[in-house]
Design a protein around this motif. Structure first.
Motif, PDB file in Angstrom:
ATOM      1  N   GLU A   7       0.838  -1.190   0.000  1.00 56.69           N
ATOM      2  CA  GLU A   7       0.000   0.000   0.000  1.00 56.69           C
ATOM      3  C   GLU A   7       0.876   1.244   0.000  1.00 56.69           C
ATOM      4  OE1 GLU A   7      -3.585   2.353   0.477  1.00 56.69           O
ATOM      5  OE2 GLU A   7      -3.305   0.239   0.010  1.00 56.69           O
ATOM      6  N   THR A   8       0.722   2.132  -0.991  1.00 58.03           N
ATOM      7  CA  THR A   8       1.404   3.413  -0.973  1.00 58.03           C
ATOM      8  C   THR A   8       0.453   4.426  -0.388  1.00 58.03           C
ATOM      9  OG1 THR A   8       0.652   3.959  -3.219  1.00 58.03           O
ATOM     10  CG2 THR A   8       2.753   2.829  -3.009  1.00 58.03           C
ATOM     11  N   ALA A   9       0.838   5.067   0.693  1.00 62.58           N
ATOM     12  CA  ALA A   9      -0.049   5.947   1.434  1.00 62.58           C
ATOM     13  C   ALA A   9       0.606   7.295   1.649  1.00 62.58           C
ATOM     14  CB  ALA A   9      -0.409   5.310   2.779  1.00 62.58           C
ATOM     15  N   PRO A  10      -0.160   8.318   2.041  1.00 57.58           N
ATOM     16  CA  PRO A  10       0.389   9.628   2.330  1.00 57.58           C
ATOM     17  C   PRO A  10       1.342   9.564   3.513  1.00 57.58           C
ATOM     18  CG  PRO A  10      -2.008   9.708   2.113  1.00 57.58           C
ATOM     19  CD  PRO A  10      -1.618   8.276   2.171  1.00 57.58           C
ATOM     20  N   LEU A 127     -17.451   7.912  -8.689  1.00 54.94           N
ATOM     21  CA  LEU A 127     -16.023   8.121  -8.477  1.00 54.94           C
ATOM     22  C   LEU A 127     -15.766   9.039  -7.283  1.00 54.94           C
ATOM     23  CD1 LEU A 127     -14.958   8.568 -12.197  1.00 54.94           C
ATOM     24  CD2 LEU A 127     -14.402   6.625 -10.723  1.00 54.94           C
ATOM     25  N   LEU A 128     -16.599  10.063  -7.139  1.00 54.01           N
ATOM     26  CA  LEU A 128     -16.408  11.011  -6.049  1.00 54.01           C
ATOM     27  C   LEU A 128     -16.728  10.409  -4.689  1.00 54.01           C
ATOM     28  CD1 LEU A 128     -17.896  14.267  -7.624  1.00 54.01           C
ATOM     29  CD2 LEU A 128     -15.525  13.843  -7.031  1.00 54.01           C
ATOM     30  N   MET A 129     -17.870   9.742  -4.591  1.00 56.23           N
ATOM     31  CA  MET A 129     -18.322   9.267  -3.294  1.00 56.23           C
ATOM     32  C   MET A 129     -17.411   8.189  -2.710  1.00 56.23           C
ATOM     33  SD  MET A 129     -20.848  11.161  -2.572  1.00 56.23           S
ATOM     34  CE  MET A 129     -21.624  10.342  -1.191  1.00 56.23           C
ATOM     35  N   THR A 130     -16.805   7.363  -3.560  1.00 50.31           N
ATOM     36  CA  THR A 130     -15.899   6.329  -3.035  1.00 50.31           C
ATOM     37  C   THR A 130     -14.559   6.923  -2.601  1.00 50.31           C
ATOM     38  OG1 THR A 130     -15.219   5.862  -5.306  1.00 50.31           O
ATOM     39  CG2 THR A 130     -16.887   4.437  -4.356  1.00 50.31           C
ATOM     40  N   THR A 131     -14.026   7.812  -3.398  1.00 49.31           N
ATOM     41  CA  THR A 131     -12.675   8.301  -3.117  1.00 49.31           C
ATOM     42  C   THR A 131     -12.635   9.260  -1.939  1.00 49.31           C
ATOM     43  OG1 THR A 131     -13.040   9.901  -4.914  1.00 49.31           O
ATOM     44  CG2 THR A 131     -11.741   7.965  -5.427  1.00 49.31           C
ATOM     45  N   THR A 132     -13.672  10.059  -1.720  1.00 49.49           N
ATOM     46  CA  THR A 132     -13.618  10.999  -0.602  1.00 49.49           C
ATOM     47  C   THR A 132     -13.507  10.257   0.733  1.00 49.49           C
ATOM     48  OG1 THR A 132     -16.046  11.140  -0.630  1.00 49.49           O
ATOM     49  CG2 THR A 132     -14.826  12.880  -1.765  1.00 49.49           C
ATOM     50  N   LEU A 133     -14.374   9.281   0.965  1.00 54.16           N
ATOM     51  CA  LEU A 133     -14.323   8.533   2.230  1.00 54.16           C
ATOM     52  C   LEU A 133     -13.058   7.688   2.317  1.00 54.16           C
ATOM     53  CD1 LEU A 133     -15.602   7.823   4.884  1.00 54.16           C
ATOM     54  CD2 LEU A 133     -17.011   6.108   3.721  1.00 54.16           C
ATOM     55  N   ALA A 134     -12.610   7.128   1.198  1.00 52.36           N
ATOM     56  CA  ALA A 134     -11.376   6.327   1.214  1.00 52.36           C
ATOM     57  C   ALA A 134     -10.184   7.177   1.625  1.00 52.36           C
ATOM     58  CB  ALA A 134     -11.140   5.714  -0.164  1.00 52.36           C
ATOM     59  N   VAL A 135     -10.122   8.411   1.155  1.00 47.47           N
ATOM     60  CA  VAL A 135      -9.019   9.301   1.525  1.00 47.47           C
ATOM     61  C   VAL A 135      -9.080   9.627   3.018  1.00 47.47           C
ATOM     62  CG1 VAL A 135      -8.051  11.606   1.214  1.00 47.47           C
ATOM     63  CG2 VAL A 135      -8.705  10.262  -0.778  1.00 47.47           C
ATOM     64  N   VAL A 136     -10.278   9.853   3.549  1.00 48.13           N
ATOM     65  CA  VAL A 136     -10.419  10.111   4.984  1.00 48.13           C
ATOM     66  C   VAL A 136      -9.827   8.964   5.792  1.00 48.13           C
ATOM     67  CG1 VAL A 136     -12.081  10.345   6.875  1.00 48.13           C
ATOM     68  CG2 VAL A 136     -12.420  11.637   4.772  1.00 48.13           C
ATOM     69  N   VAL A 137     -10.144   7.731   5.416  1.00 49.16           N
ATOM     70  CA  VAL A 137      -9.640   6.566   6.132  1.00 49.16           C
ATOM     71  C   VAL A 137      -8.118   6.484   6.032  1.00 49.16           C
ATOM     72  CG1 VAL A 137      -9.650   4.037   6.171  1.00 49.16           C
ATOM     73  CG2 VAL A 137     -11.792   5.287   5.874  1.00 49.16           C
ATOM     74  N   GLN A 138      -7.554   6.886   4.900  1.00 54.42           N
ATOM     75  CA  GLN A 138      -6.110   6.787   4.700  1.00 54.42           C
ATOM     76  C   GLN A 138      -5.332   7.820   5.498  1.00 54.42           C
ATOM     77  OE1 GLN A 138      -4.336   4.477   2.882  1.00 54.42           O
ATOM     78  NE2 GLN A 138      -6.287   3.410   2.773  1.00 54.42           N
ATOM     79  N   ILE A 139      -5.844   9.027   5.673  1.00 54.31           N
ATOM     80  CA  ILE A 139      -5.030  10.107   6.248  1.00 54.31           C
ATOM     81  C   ILE A 139      -5.268  10.330   7.730  1.00 54.31           C
ATOM     82  CG2 ILE A 139      -4.870  11.281   4.021  1.00 54.31           C
ATOM     83  CD1 ILE A 139      -6.953  13.278   4.968  1.00 54.31           C
ATOM     84  N   PHE A 140      -6.289   9.691   8.319  1.00 52.82           N
ATOM     85  CA  PHE A 140      -6.546   9.846   9.752  1.00 52.82           C
ATOM     86  C   PHE A 140      -6.273   8.545  10.486  1.00 52.82           C
ATOM     87  CE2 PHE A 140      -8.973  13.395   8.092  1.00 52.82           C
ATOM     88  CZ  PHE A 140      -8.751  14.388   9.037  1.00 52.82           C
ATOM     89  N   ASP A 141      -5.728   8.664  11.705  1.00 52.60           N
ATOM     90  CA  ASP A 141      -5.490   7.473  12.504  1.00 52.60           C
ATOM     91  C   ASP A 141      -6.779   7.061  13.214  1.00 52.60           C
ATOM     92  OD1 ASP A 141      -5.821   9.168  14.690  1.00 52.60           O
ATOM     93  OD2 ASP A 141      -3.672   9.325  15.099  1.00 52.60           O
ATOM     94  N   ASP A 142      -6.705   5.943  13.956  1.00 57.49           N
ATOM     95  CA  ASP A 142      -7.909   5.385  14.573  1.00 57.49           C
ATOM     96  C   ASP A 142      -8.555   6.348  15.563  1.00 57.49           C
ATOM     97  OD1 ASP A 142      -7.471   3.119  13.109  1.00 57.49           O
ATOM     98  OD2 ASP A 142      -6.519   2.000  14.737  1.00 57.49           O
ATOM     99  N   GLN A 143      -7.759   7.119  16.291  1.00 55.49           N
ATOM    100  CA  GLN A 143      -8.295   7.994  17.314  1.00 55.49           C
ATOM    101  C   GLN A 143      -9.096   9.156  16.728  1.00 55.49           C
ATOM    102  OE1 GLN A 143      -4.945   9.156  19.736  1.00 55.49           O
ATOM    103  NE2 GLN A 143      -4.958   7.248  20.909  1.00 55.49           N
ATOM    104  N   GLU A 144      -8.636   9.686  15.613  1.00 57.81           N
ATOM    105  CA  GLU A 144      -9.291  10.861  15.028  1.00 57.81           C
ATOM    106  C   GLU A 144     -10.303  10.511  13.942  1.00 57.81           C
ATOM    107  OE1 GLU A 144      -6.078  14.474  15.469  1.00 57.81           O
ATOM    108  OE2 GLU A 144      -5.921  13.193  13.699  1.00 57.81           O
ATOM    109  N   ARG A 145     -10.347   9.247  13.544  1.00 57.14           N
ATOM    110  CA  ARG A 145     -11.169   8.902  12.386  1.00 57.14           C
ATOM    111  C   ARG A 145     -12.664   9.108  12.635  1.00 57.14           C
ATOM    112  NH1 ARG A 145     -10.299   3.386  11.386  1.00 57.14           N
ATOM    113  NH2 ARG A 145      -8.162   4.004  10.923  1.00 57.14           N
ATOM    114  N   VAL A 146     -13.135   8.791  13.850  1.00 56.61           N
ATOM    115  CA  VAL A 146     -14.564   8.974  14.137  1.00 56.61           C
ATOM    116  C   VAL A 146     -14.962  10.433  13.975  1.00 56.61           C
ATOM    117  CG1 VAL A 146     -16.343   8.803  15.904  1.00 56.61           C
ATOM    118  CG2 VAL A 146     -14.659   6.972  15.677  1.00 56.61           C
ATOM    119  N   LYS A 147     -14.149  11.333  14.499  1.00 51.56           N
ATOM    120  CA  LYS A 147     -14.447  12.767  14.375  1.00 51.56           C
ATOM    121  C   LYS A 147     -14.398  13.202  12.913  1.00 51.56           C
ATOM    122  CE  LYS A 147     -13.007  17.341  16.007  1.00 51.56           C
ATOM    123  NZ  LYS A 147     -12.021  18.093  16.839  1.00 51.56           N
TER     124      LYS A 147
END
Length: 502
Positions: A7-10, A127-147
């Protein structure tokens, strides 16, 4: 969040999230807002389209469902493509396609052309609806993801609130096509911001797009919803309804079999062994069912029955969304999920959504006061339940499948949206037709029935029949949402007992 070698991630900050994650969240929420504005703007334009295009209720439903069904069928494939080829690339592609589709919709000259343009917009929306949430999951850790997911969900409500207001203003000053053209500058701004700020991420061994699955799911859902929409017109026992309904069920069955056997399924059926996932799935479908179907009916009620213009009607739907925005920006929803747990948050939230629907049905028939109360209660319920359900779904999906997880979440929401419009619209039409002794042609829409009425008393009786149909439809939605909330909470609670979260 851990990242697999493939996985290549930010780049991650010391806290475990991307150093510019909050700025990036704002950018991708702007991209998502482009899609969401279109849905609610169209609701306000329903009476204008009915009059100026001679569109029947079925035409209007297809103007909405063409977008939802195409998007629903392509979301999983779009998620696979985003994981494999890059989430930033798919996000920019979605903005471009959605902007072009909006241009075609704004220049449409007939219901058929507009339905086709809306279907094209559905491709970009997927294309928009899948990628927006996927990016959120990629750039936030578990603690901040709910917020972060709570704020991402709030954008839906911003679109919900801003869409009717912008649509009302546009319809008061321009022709109906302007409501689609307003998407173009937002799409261009989103493209520039995404190109400059959003990092690219992909799963190098991502699965191939499942084109057979996409076709089967789209055809199956289209056939089933077509049967639901045309049921009141042709009769539920007629061949014109039973044949497409049966065909849709068979095709959806083939879709399940294909997904179980293919090497690279767009929807891994093994996810449904996770009770947490199943509970969130049930809740996501039914909250979308109740809220979207209710809005479809409510905008017509405000304009056709209570006599408000497009702008006034838009203003009067805003309290629902503003309540969601207020609660999520203050962090109430995220705090409740963290303190009370996901099952409790979903149960309470969907109970409030159900109570709001019931209040609109029972108290809003002849004035705005009961409707206002219902909208505020619904808004509180949505603010509590939607972020919890989205987080539950994404937490049950491996990180490298973030695009697929977002596709599942979006597919369920869009399917619930289309089903809500179709089912509650069908209930309204059936109840309305049973109470109004006019021809089937005249009963195709409320304005047609009013035009065919003989005198003021007849028009008043027709308006009362429409209000009665609205009440019945809202109550059906309330019951569905309440039952869905209880089932979702029970499944999630059982899953937590079997395998407590880490």
């Amino acid at each position: 969040m851990t990242t697999s070698p493939q996985e290549t991630a930010p780049p991650a900050a010391t806290s475990g999230g991307h150093p510019q994650r909050w700025l990036i969240l704002g950018v991708i929420c702007l991209a998502q807002l482009t899609v969401l504005l279109d849905n609610t703007i169209l609701n306000v334009a329903i009476p204008s389209l009915t009059r100026e295009m001679d569109a029947t209720t079925a035409d209007v439903q297809w103007m909405m469902n063409a977008y939802s069904l195409v998007q629903s069928g392509l979301l999983l494939t779009a998620g696979n493509a985003a994981d494999r080829y890059g989430r930033k690339l798919m996000l920019m592609s979605g903005l471009a396609v959605f902007g072009l589709g909006s241009l075609a919709a704004g220049l449409s000259q007939s219901p058929g052309q507009l339905i086709a343009a809306r279907a094209g917009m559905g491709v970009g929306g997927a294309l928009l609806m899948t990628t927006t949430l996927a990016v959120v999951v990629q750039i936030f850790d578990d603690q901040e993801r709910v917020k972060a997911i709570a704020l991402w969900s709030t954008v839906s409500s911003l679109g919900f609130a801003a869409g009717p207001l912008i649509g009302g203003v546009m319809l008061n000053h321009f022709w109906w096509g302007a409501i689609f053209l307003i998407n173009i500058p937002v799409a261009l701004l989103g493209l520039a911001a995404v190109a400059a700020l959003v990092p690219e991420s992909r799963h190098r061994a991502g699965d191939r797009p499942d084109l057979v699955g996409a076709v089967l799911s789209t055809v199956g859902m289209t056939a089933v919803v077509y049967a639901i929409i045309t049921g009141p017109e042709h009769g539920w026992a007629s061949a014109r309804v039973l044949v497409p309904a049966a065909a849709g069920v068979v095709v959806l069955g083939l879709f399940v079999l294909w997904e179980l056997r293919t090497e690279h399924p767009m929807l891994d059926m093994h996810f449904f062994r996770d009770q947490r996932f199943v509970g969130a799935v049930a809740g996501a479908i039914l909250v979308a069912f109740g809220m979207t179907g209710s809005l479809f009916l409510l905008t017509q009620h405000l304009q056709f029955v209570l006599g408000y213009g497009p702008l006034d009607a838009g203003l009067r739907t805003a309290p629902l969304a503003l309540t969601v925005v207020a609660l999520n920006f203050t962090g109430v929803g995220a705090k409740l999920v963290l303190k009370a747990g996901t099952p409790a948050a979903i149960a309470l939230g969907m109970t409030l959504v159900s109570a709001g629907l019931a209040a609109i049905a029972l108290l809003g028939g002849h004035g705005y006061g009961g409707t206002l109360l219902g909208l505020i209660v619904m808004g509180a319920g949505v603010a509590l339940s939607m972020p919890a359900m989205a987080n539950a779904i994404m937490s049950a999906i491996p990180p490298e499948k973030a695009g697929v997880g977002a596709g599942i979440n979006g597919t369920l929401a869009e399917f619930g949206n289309g089903l809500g419009v179709a089912v509650l619209g069908a209930v309204l039409n059936s109840r309305f037709a049973s109470l109004v002794a006019v021809s089937a042609v005249s009963a195709a829409s409320l304005p047609a029935a009013l035009a065919a009425a003989d005198g003021a008393k007849e028009r008043e009786r027709i308006a009362d029949a429409f209000a009665s149909g609205l009440e019945t439809s809202q109550l059906v939605g309330a019951v569905a949402v309440l039952l869905g909330g209880l089932v979702a909470a029970a499944l999630l609670r059982r899953a937590e007992r079997v395998a407590p979260p880490e």
